[in-house]
Design a protein around this motif. Structure first.
Motif, PDB file in Angstrom:
ATOM      1  N   PHE A 164      -7.673 -53.424 -15.266  1.00  8.09           N
ATOM      2  CA  PHE A 164      -6.494 -54.078 -16.026  1.00  8.09           C
ATOM      3  C   PHE A 164      -5.456 -54.658 -15.025  1.00  8.09           C
ATOM      4  O   PHE A 164      -5.034 -53.466 -14.230  1.00  8.09           O
ATOM      5  CB  PHE A 164      -5.922 -52.884 -17.029  1.00  8.09           C
ATOM      6  CG  PHE A 164      -4.930 -53.542 -17.527  1.00  8.09           C
ATOM      7  CD1 PHE A 164      -5.065 -54.518 -18.607  1.00  8.09           C
ATOM      8  CD2 PHE A 164      -3.516 -52.992 -17.510  1.00  8.09           C
ATOM      9  CE1 PHE A 164      -3.981 -54.990 -19.365  1.00  8.09           C
ATOM     10  CE2 PHE A 164      -2.337 -53.803 -18.152  1.00  8.09           C
ATOM     11  CZ  PHE A 164      -2.606 -54.631 -19.184  1.00  8.09           C
ATOM     12  N   THR A 165      -5.161 -55.777 -15.098  1.00  9.50           N
ATOM     13  CA  THR A 165      -4.352 -56.170 -13.846  1.00  9.50           C
ATOM     14  C   THR A 165      -2.918 -56.556 -14.492  1.00  9.50           C
ATOM     15  O   THR A 165      -2.041 -56.731 -13.760  1.00  9.50           O
ATOM     16  CB  THR A 165      -5.093 -57.505 -13.510  1.00  9.50           C
ATOM     17  OG1 THR A 165      -4.969 -58.377 -14.426  1.00  9.50           O
ATOM     18  CG2 THR A 165      -6.341 -57.330 -12.830  1.00  9.50           C
ATOM     19  N   GLY A 166      -2.887 -56.710 -15.805  1.00  7.88           N
ATOM     20  CA  GLY A 166      -1.343 -57.039 -16.617  1.00  7.88           C
ATOM     21  C   GLY A 166      -1.505 -58.459 -16.755  1.00  7.88           C
ATOM     22  O   GLY A 166      -0.742 -58.958 -17.551  1.00  7.88           O
ATOM     23  N   LYS A 167      -2.468 -59.039 -16.463  1.00  7.08           N
ATOM     24  CA  LYS A 167      -2.728 -60.509 -16.784  1.00  7.08           C
ATOM     25  C   LYS A 167      -3.014 -60.928 -18.025  1.00  7.08           C
ATOM     26  O   LYS A 167      -2.879 -61.784 -18.807  1.00  7.08           O
ATOM     27  CB  LYS A 167      -3.549 -61.470 -15.735  1.00  7.08           C
ATOM     28  CG  LYS A 167      -2.511 -61.485 -14.358  1.00  7.08           C
ATOM     29  CD  LYS A 167      -3.666 -62.342 -13.218  1.00  7.08           C
ATOM     30  CE  LYS A 167      -2.913 -62.288 -11.893  1.00  7.08           C
ATOM     31  NZ  LYS A 167      -3.683 -63.077 -10.965  1.00  7.08           N
ATOM     32  N   GLU A 168      -4.206 -60.024 -18.582  1.00  6.53           N
ATOM     33  CA  GLU A 168      -4.672 -60.018 -19.596  1.00  6.53           C
ATOM     34  C   GLU A 168      -3.974 -59.118 -20.776  1.00  6.53           C
ATOM     35  O   GLU A 168      -3.118 -58.502 -20.334  1.00  6.53           O
ATOM     36  CB  GLU A 168      -6.198 -59.747 -19.552  1.00  6.53           C
ATOM     37  CG  GLU A 168      -6.422 -58.170 -19.065  1.00  6.53           C
ATOM     38  CD  GLU A 168      -6.315 -58.035 -17.696  1.00  6.53           C
ATOM     39  OE1 GLU A 168      -5.342 -57.723 -17.181  1.00  6.53           O
ATOM     40  OE2 GLU A 168      -7.364 -57.946 -17.155  1.00  6.53           O
ATOM     41  N   GLY A 169      -4.189 -59.482 -22.120  1.00  6.87           N
ATOM     42  CA  GLY A 169      -3.589 -58.678 -23.073  1.00  6.87           C
ATOM     43  C   GLY A 169      -3.993 -57.168 -23.040  1.00  6.87           C
ATOM     44  O   GLY A 169      -5.070 -56.781 -22.759  1.00  6.87           O
TER      45      GLY A 169
ATOM     46  N   GLU B 114      -4.887 -52.665 -11.418  1.00  3.84           N
ATOM     47  CA  GLU B 114      -4.756 -53.549  -9.969  1.00  3.84           C
ATOM     48  C   GLU B 114      -3.641 -54.447 -10.473  1.00  3.84           C
ATOM     49  O   GLU B 114      -3.085 -54.499 -11.590  1.00  3.84           O
ATOM     50  CB  GLU B 114      -6.127 -54.308 -10.022  1.00  3.84           C
ATOM     51  CG  GLU B 114      -7.102 -53.477  -9.508  1.00  3.84           C
ATOM     52  CD  GLU B 114      -8.516 -54.398  -9.185  1.00  3.84           C
ATOM     53  OE1 GLU B 114      -8.389 -55.550  -9.277  1.00  3.84           O
ATOM     54  OE2 GLU B 114      -9.512 -53.695  -8.776  1.00  3.84           O
ATOM     55  N   GLY B 115      -3.019 -55.262  -9.200  1.00  2.00           N
ATOM     56  CA  GLY B 115      -1.914 -56.279  -9.478  1.00  2.00           C
ATOM     57  C   GLY B 115      -0.744 -55.324 -10.194  1.00  2.00           C
ATOM     58  O   GLY B 115      -0.318 -54.466  -9.819  1.00  2.00           O
ATOM     59  N   ALA B 116      -0.107 -56.092 -11.012  1.00  2.00           N
ATOM     60  CA  ALA B 116       1.101 -55.960 -11.656  1.00  2.00           C
ATOM     61  C   ALA B 116       1.162 -54.578 -12.435  1.00  2.00           C
ATOM     62  O   ALA B 116       2.003 -53.757 -12.396  1.00  2.00           O
ATOM     63  CB  ALA B 116       1.629 -57.081 -12.693  1.00  2.00           C
ATOM     64  N   ALA B 117      -0.097 -54.186 -13.062  1.00  2.00           N
ATOM     65  CA  ALA B 117      -0.273 -53.152 -13.794  1.00  2.00           C
ATOM     66  C   ALA B 117      -0.059 -51.888 -12.789  1.00  2.00           C
ATOM     67  O   ALA B 117       0.575 -50.916 -13.206  1.00  2.00           O
ATOM     68  CB  ALA B 117      -1.568 -53.126 -14.675  1.00  2.00           C
ATOM     69  N   ALA B 118      -0.823 -51.840 -11.689  1.00  2.00           N
ATOM     70  CA  ALA B 118      -0.855 -50.926 -10.744  1.00  2.00           C
ATOM     71  C   ALA B 118       0.632 -50.491 -10.304  1.00  2.00           C
ATOM     72  O   ALA B 118       1.114 -49.573  -9.857  1.00  2.00           O
ATOM     73  CB  ALA B 118      -1.802 -50.904  -9.700  1.00  2.00           C
TER      74      ALA B 118
ATOM     75  N   VAL C 236       2.752 -48.940 -12.688  1.00  2.00           N
ATOM     76  CA  VAL C 236       2.311 -47.403 -12.874  1.00  2.00           C
ATOM     77  C   VAL C 236       2.869 -46.600 -11.850  1.00  2.00           C
ATOM     78  O   VAL C 236       3.296 -45.398 -11.771  1.00  2.00           O
ATOM     79  CB  VAL C 236       0.982 -47.413 -13.430  1.00  2.00           C
ATOM     80  CG1 VAL C 236       0.421 -45.871 -13.301  1.00  2.00           C
ATOM     81  CG2 VAL C 236       0.424 -47.982 -14.567  1.00  2.00           C
ATOM     82  N   PHE C 237       2.311 -47.136 -10.418  1.00  2.00           N
ATOM     83  CA  PHE C 237       2.444 -45.999  -9.406  1.00  2.00           C
ATOM     84  C   PHE C 237       3.941 -46.255  -8.736  1.00  2.00           C
ATOM     85  O   PHE C 237       4.248 -45.425  -7.875  1.00  2.00           O
ATOM     86  CB  PHE C 237       1.624 -46.726  -8.429  1.00  2.00           C
ATOM     87  CG  PHE C 237       0.296 -46.272  -8.649  1.00  2.00           C
ATOM     88  CD1 PHE C 237      -0.162 -45.023  -8.930  1.00  2.00           C
ATOM     89  CD2 PHE C 237      -0.808 -47.204  -9.033  1.00  2.00           C
ATOM     90  CE1 PHE C 237      -1.489 -44.830  -9.640  1.00  2.00           C
ATOM     91  CE2 PHE C 237      -1.841 -47.139  -9.460  1.00  2.00           C
ATOM     92  CZ  PHE C 237      -2.498 -45.937  -9.730  1.00  2.00           C
ATOM     93  N   SER C 238       4.642 -47.161  -9.145  1.00  2.00           N
ATOM     94  CA  SER C 238       6.176 -47.300  -8.708  1.00  2.00           C
ATOM     95  C   SER C 238       7.149 -46.890  -9.737  1.00  2.00           C
ATOM     96  O   SER C 238       8.443 -46.356  -9.281  1.00  2.00           O
ATOM     97  CB  SER C 238       6.453 -48.524  -8.179  1.00  2.00           C
ATOM     98  OG  SER C 238       6.543 -49.672  -9.071  1.00  2.00           O
ATOM     99  N   GLN C 239       6.927 -46.975 -10.913  1.00  2.00           N
ATOM    100  CA  GLN C 239       7.884 -46.647 -11.878  1.00  2.00           C
ATOM    101  C   GLN C 239       7.698 -45.577 -12.825  1.00  2.00           C
ATOM    102  O   GLN C 239       8.784 -45.097 -13.705  1.00  2.00           O
ATOM    103  CB  GLN C 239       7.740 -48.062 -12.986  1.00  2.00           C
ATOM    104  CG  GLN C 239       8.067 -49.393 -12.136  1.00  2.00           C
ATOM    105  CD  GLN C 239       9.755 -49.351 -11.688  1.00  2.00           C
ATOM    106  OE1 GLN C 239      10.427 -49.173 -12.236  1.00  2.00           O
ATOM    107  NE2 GLN C 239       9.683 -50.044 -10.450  1.00  2.00           N
ATOM    108  N   LEU C 240       6.624 -45.106 -12.986  1.00  2.88           N
ATOM    109  CA  LEU C 240       6.294 -43.937 -13.630  1.00  2.88           C
ATOM    110  C   LEU C 240       6.190 -42.806 -12.981  1.00  2.88           C
ATOM    111  O   LEU C 240       5.665 -42.745 -11.922  1.00  2.88           O
ATOM    112  CB  LEU C 240       5.035 -44.134 -14.608  1.00  2.88           C
ATOM    113  CG  LEU C 240       4.894 -45.329 -15.572  1.00  2.88           C
ATOM    114  CD1 LEU C 240       3.520 -45.445 -16.204  1.00  2.88           C
ATOM    115  CD2 LEU C 240       6.001 -45.195 -16.534  1.00  2.88           C
TER     116      LEU C 240
END
Length: 72
Positions: free
Chosen positions: A23-28, A57-61, A64-68
């Motif tokens: 899941f990259t954040g680009k798809e729904g 990966e990408g924006a999703a990672a 998650v890894f910087s904000q949560l």
């Protein structure tokens, strides 16, 4: 000759190398999650198997890894 089974050989994953696309954040999110649930249900994944599958990966990672906060 009888086969020799070890404890670790009996704990093999039940699913043949099924790998979810990341899941990259680009798809729904809803579409990705529905696909994940369909595969998990099809192969009878328990909670532990479900937790070991998703890849971010990408924006999703980055989110998650910087904000949560870590759960461990």
């Amino acid at each position: 000759m009888t086969p020799h089974y070890t404890e670790s050989s009996l704990r093999q994953p039940r699913t043949p190398h099924i790998r979810m696309p990341p899941f990259t954040g680009k798809e729904g999110w809803e579409t990705w999650r529905a696909q994940f649930e369909a595969i998990a249900n099809r192969y009878g994944w328990d909670e532990e198997e479900r937790l070991n599958q998703p890849r971010l990966e990408g924006a999703a990672a980055q989110f998650v890894f910087s904000q949560l906060s870590p759960m461990c």
